[in-house]
Design a protein around this motif. Structure first.
Motif, PDB file in Angstrom:
ATOM      1  N   LEU A 286      21.195  42.470  17.348  1.00 28.33           N
ATOM      2  CA  LEU A 286      21.947  41.616  17.870  1.00 28.33           C
ATOM      3  C   LEU A 286      20.805  40.704  19.313  1.00 28.33           C
ATOM      4  O   LEU A 286      19.917  42.118  19.758  1.00 28.33           O
ATOM      5  CB  LEU A 286      23.355  42.275  18.814  1.00 28.33           C
ATOM      6  CG  LEU A 286      23.822  41.719  20.077  1.00 28.33           C
ATOM      7  CD1 LEU A 286      24.394  39.797  19.273  1.00 28.33           C
ATOM      8  CD2 LEU A 286      24.906  42.402  20.534  1.00 28.33           C
ATOM      9  N   ASP A 287      20.673  40.011  19.694  1.00 24.12           N
ATOM     10  CA  ASP A 287      19.552  39.700  20.271  1.00 24.12           C
ATOM     11  C   ASP A 287      19.729  38.867  21.586  1.00 24.12           C
ATOM     12  O   ASP A 287      20.278  37.578  20.816  1.00 24.12           O
ATOM     13  CB  ASP A 287      18.398  39.062  19.125  1.00 24.12           C
ATOM     14  CG  ASP A 287      17.065  38.834  19.919  1.00 24.12           C
ATOM     15  OD1 ASP A 287      17.263  38.549  20.995  1.00 24.12           O
ATOM     16  OD2 ASP A 287      16.709  38.160  19.330  1.00 24.12           O
ATOM     17  N   SER A 288      19.622  38.966  22.652  1.00 24.95           N
ATOM     18  CA  SER A 288      20.712  38.307  23.563  1.00 24.95           C
ATOM     19  C   SER A 288      19.096  37.110  23.503  1.00 24.95           C
ATOM     20  O   SER A 288      17.985  37.351  24.494  1.00 24.95           O
ATOM     21  CB  SER A 288      20.864  38.694  24.945  1.00 24.95           C
ATOM     22  OG  SER A 288      21.192  38.261  25.810  1.00 24.95           O
ATOM     23  N   ALA A 289      18.660  36.007  24.201  1.00 30.46           N
ATOM     24  CA  ALA A 289      18.186  35.316  23.994  1.00 30.46           C
ATOM     25  C   ALA A 289      18.598  34.083  25.399  1.00 30.46           C
ATOM     26  O   ALA A 289      19.563  33.143  25.393  1.00 30.46           O
ATOM     27  CB  ALA A 289      18.140  34.048  23.262  1.00 30.46           C
ATOM     28  N   ARG A 290      17.280  33.748  26.318  1.00 30.20           N
ATOM     29  CA  ARG A 290      17.755  33.254  27.891  1.00 30.20           C
ATOM     30  C   ARG A 290      18.101  32.156  26.973  1.00 30.20           C
ATOM     31  O   ARG A 290      17.628  30.934  26.499  1.00 30.20           O
ATOM     32  CB  ARG A 290      16.904  32.879  28.018  1.00 30.20           C
ATOM     33  CG  ARG A 290      17.170  32.898  29.865  1.00 30.20           C
ATOM     34  CD  ARG A 290      16.258  32.546  30.920  1.00 30.20           C
ATOM     35  NE  ARG A 290      14.964  32.737  30.527  1.00 30.20           N
ATOM     36  CZ  ARG A 290      14.027  31.238  31.266  1.00 30.20           C
ATOM     37  NH1 ARG A 290      14.806  30.506  31.956  1.00 30.20           N
ATOM     38  NH2 ARG A 290      12.681  30.810  30.994  1.00 30.20           N
ATOM     39  N   LEU A 291      19.203  31.057  27.576  1.00 22.42           N
ATOM     40  CA  LEU A 291      19.713  29.480  26.830  1.00 22.42           C
ATOM     41  C   LEU A 291      18.580  28.869  28.355  1.00 22.42           C
ATOM     42  O   LEU A 291      19.055  29.050  29.959  1.00 22.42           O
ATOM     43  CB  LEU A 291      20.623  29.400  27.218  1.00 22.42           C
ATOM     44  CG  LEU A 291      21.175  28.352  26.780  1.00 22.42           C
ATOM     45  CD1 LEU A 291      20.960  27.809  25.548  1.00 22.42           C
ATOM     46  CD2 LEU A 291      22.644  27.520  26.999  1.00 22.42           C
ATOM     47  N   MET A 292      17.676  27.803  27.666  1.00 26.16           N
ATOM     48  CA  MET A 292      17.012  27.318  28.328  1.00 26.16           C
ATOM     49  C   MET A 292      17.018  25.698  28.740  1.00 26.16           C
ATOM     50  O   MET A 292      17.642  25.724  27.712  1.00 26.16           O
ATOM     51  CB  MET A 292      15.323  27.319  27.932  1.00 26.16           C
ATOM     52  CG  MET A 292      14.592  29.225  28.058  1.00 26.16           C
ATOM     53  SD  MET A 292      13.118  28.508  27.232  1.00 26.16           S
ATOM     54  CE  MET A 292      11.830  28.303  28.028  1.00 26.16           C
ATOM     55  N   MET A 293      16.910  25.272  30.067  1.00 24.10           N
ATOM     56  CA  MET A 293      17.224  23.872  30.162  1.00 24.10           C
ATOM     57  C   MET A 293      16.193  23.058  29.800  1.00 24.10           C
ATOM     58  O   MET A 293      15.544  22.654  29.785  1.00 24.10           O
ATOM     59  CB  MET A 293      17.113  23.570  31.654  1.00 24.10           C
ATOM     60  CG  MET A 293      18.653  22.259  31.801  1.00 24.10           C
ATOM     61  SD  MET A 293      18.884  22.434  33.651  1.00 24.10           S
ATOM     62  CE  MET A 293      16.949  22.451  33.970  1.00 24.10           C
ATOM     63  N   PHE A 294      16.694  21.651  28.573  1.00 30.72           N
ATOM     64  CA  PHE A 294      15.925  20.579  28.033  1.00 30.72           C
ATOM     65  C   PHE A 294      16.652  19.875  28.724  1.00 30.72           C
ATOM     66  O   PHE A 294      15.013  18.337  28.514  1.00 30.72           O
ATOM     67  CB  PHE A 294      16.393  20.507  26.860  1.00 30.72           C
ATOM     68  CG  PHE A 294      15.587  22.122  25.765  1.00 30.72           C
ATOM     69  CD1 PHE A 294      14.046  21.966  25.553  1.00 30.72           C
ATOM     70  CD2 PHE A 294      16.168  22.852  25.592  1.00 30.72           C
ATOM     71  CE1 PHE A 294      13.593  23.396  25.067  1.00 30.72           C
ATOM     72  CE2 PHE A 294      15.505  24.307  25.051  1.00 30.72           C
ATOM     73  CZ  PHE A 294      14.022  23.883  24.339  1.00 30.72           C
ATOM     74  N   ASP A 295      17.660  19.376  29.002  1.00 26.84           N
ATOM     75  CA  ASP A 295      17.672  18.126  29.617  1.00 26.84           C
ATOM     76  C   ASP A 295      17.871  18.007  31.170  1.00 26.84           C
ATOM     77  O   ASP A 295      19.058  18.528  32.186  1.00 26.84           O
ATOM     78  CB  ASP A 295      19.392  17.993  29.117  1.00 26.84           C
ATOM     79  CG  ASP A 295      19.703  16.778  29.353  1.00 26.84           C
ATOM     80  OD1 ASP A 295      19.391  15.918  29.702  1.00 26.84           O
ATOM     81  OD2 ASP A 295      20.384  16.137  28.855  1.00 26.84           O
ATOM     82  N   ASP A 296      16.812  17.149  32.272  1.00 23.93           N
ATOM     83  CA  ASP A 296      16.987  17.219  33.488  1.00 23.93           C
ATOM     84  C   ASP A 296      17.853  16.291  33.780  1.00 23.93           C
ATOM     85  O   ASP A 296      18.004  16.039  35.043  1.00 23.93           O
ATOM     86  CB  ASP A 296      15.517  16.601  33.422  1.00 23.93           C
ATOM     87  CG  ASP A 296      14.381  17.617  32.991  1.00 23.93           C
ATOM     88  OD1 ASP A 296      14.713  18.348  32.917  1.00 23.93           O
ATOM     89  OD2 ASP A 296      13.492  16.764  32.772  1.00 23.93           O
TER      90      ASP A 296
END
Length: 452
Positions: A286-296
């Motif tokens: 189980l891997d928690s990955a930071r959701l990154m913002m691609f849409d300005d």
């Protein structure tokens, strides 16, 4: 023997100290590869909390710290030069040894996740494009040619999309797997897992042997974030299919794209997997990955749901490492260094895209990175003919870039842990990965694991 009267000795500028309990610190070195557990007295001497003096350390300990690089006769500029030379050598080594190949089976996807980095324009232009057998044959011929130029061959190819495991594409995926096996290759797949049961006969350690499947929290949250194009709930189907994959004996990583809205569901999700017996399976992760913002173009409320790297790491740290955190393999690096009494494994590039990685799409195009598929501005090659036609300028741009290429990385203690960060995200502006926070988290986690 070290001459303790040597006035040239100084504390290295590349020490990363991590407090691991009340009286002890783990010291990591930014280019020597050394990792050392020391008491608070030694830490104070090396940290500048007291004036550095060789006579404050017994000769045996002093010799050891000099040998490990924590105390050095090099000036700061000489240390910086050593780090840069090491980074260059690492890049050359990885270019000779490393290889990574990805097949974009199709640009079509049965999900409409609102945060998908493959922009809607890419989907609309390439939506119906799927690999043909002719394309598959050319892909493997070219992979074989590229492999012949490497000192070490890879055994894996990654399946990507769109969604690579769509039920309608079962025949072409079966052909890809059969063809790959002829070349001694097996497969990993990045999949949403919704149609996975249609591919159960291809799930084995010699065919599709590993999956990354995204589940973004419990059903109430996941079904809003991982949207089926027909509006169907997806959570229960994916959970069932994860069980099918594990029963086949293959590796499954559950990726949770984590933001402020679903972080608190990680513990509940882990409890669910535990009740299903998944957690006890050594091939489950189980891997928690930071959701990154691609849409300005998001409004301020939407932007406020994303976590900074520091917020993400701190949130996991406060949970006492209850579940794994996506940390660019930093924990694994530190853990195995301690376990095997070996130097830390460093890198001067972030990923395979900078050492010859190739992503083959269903339009005869080649990209260096799967984050950029469908965007022809980043296309580095075309495989429609008998041989690949490369865009040499673009290709060299990727293959010549390493951590020394970024001004903001020069002299950073953590540079050889992160390799400069994701190149796909650094085109217009370099984004620091904030590795110091990650290293501290990973080091404390490794220390707790060993109970040193």
């Amino acid at each position: 023997m070290v001459n303790i009267s040597n006035n040239n000795l100084r504390v290295s500028s590349f020490i990363i100290p991590v407090k691991v309990d009340e009286n002890r610190y783990m010291l990591l070195h930014g280019y020597s590869g050394a990792i050392e557990l020391v008491d608070e007295n030694i830490y104070k001497i090396l940290s500048g909390k007291v004036d550095f003096n060789c006579h404050l350390i017994d000769n045996e300990t002093l010799e050891h710290l000099v040998k490990r690089g924590f105390i050095t006769s090099y000036s700061y500029s000489e240390e910086l030069e050593r780090q840069n030379k090491f980074a260059t050598l690492l890049h050359r080594r990885d270019t000779l040894l490393s290889s990574s190949y990805t097949i974009v089976v199709t640009y079509k996807c049965n999900f409409r996740c609102p945060y998908c980095f493959e922009k809607q324009s890419v989907h609309s232009l390439n939506q119906e494009q799927t690999m043909s057998r002719e394309m598959v044959d050319k892909v493997f011929i070219n992979i074989d040619r590229l492999q012949s130029k490497k000192a070490r061959k890879t055994n894996f190819v990654t399946l990507f999309g769109g969604e690579p495991l769509l039920r309608e594409n079962k025949d072409i995926v079966s052909y890809i797997v059969r063809k790959g096996m002829e070349y001694g290759l097996k497969f990993k797949a990045i999949t949403n897992g919704y149609d996975l049961d249609y591919f159960s006969d291809l799930l084995s350690l010699d065919k599709i042997c590993a999956l990354q499947i995204t589940i973004d929290g419990m059903a109430c949250v996941h079904n809003k974030k991982r949207l089926h194009y027909l509006g169907l709930p997806t959570f229960d189907t994916i959970i069932k299919n994860v069980g099918i994959a594990l029963d086949k004996g293959i590796y499954v990583t559950i990726r949770v794209n984590t933001d402020k809205n679903n972080f608190n569901q990680l513990a509940e999700l882990k409890s669910l997997f535990d009740s299903l017996g998944y957690i006890r399976n050594t091939k489950f992760r189980l891997d928690s990955a930071r959701l990154m913002m691609f849409d300005d173009d998001l409004d301020e409320k939407q932007k406020g749901t994303f976590m900074t790297q520091q917020e993400f790491i701190n949130a996991h740290d406060n949970k006492n490492q209850e579940f794994e955190c996506h940390d660019y393999e930093t924990y694994s690096n530190i853990y195995h260094s301690i376990l095997n009494n070996e130097p830390l494994a460093y890198r001067s590039t972030f990923c395979g895209s900078q050492v010859g990685g190739c992503v083959f799409d269903p339009l005869y195009k080649i990209y260096p990175c799967w984050d950029l598929v469908g965007n022809q501005e980043y296309q580095i090659g075309d495989y429609s003919g008998s041989t690949i036609v490369w865009d040499e300028k673009r290709r060299r741009m990727w293959s010549s870039t390493n951590v020394t290429s970024y001004v903001s990385c020069k002299g950073c203690k953590c540079a050889l842990f992160c390799g400069g960060g994701c190149m796909a995200h650094n085109f217009n502006q370099h984004h620091c990965t904030h590795m110091m926070d990650i290293i501290k988290y990973a080091t404390k986690r490794a220390y707790a694991k060993f109970n040193l």
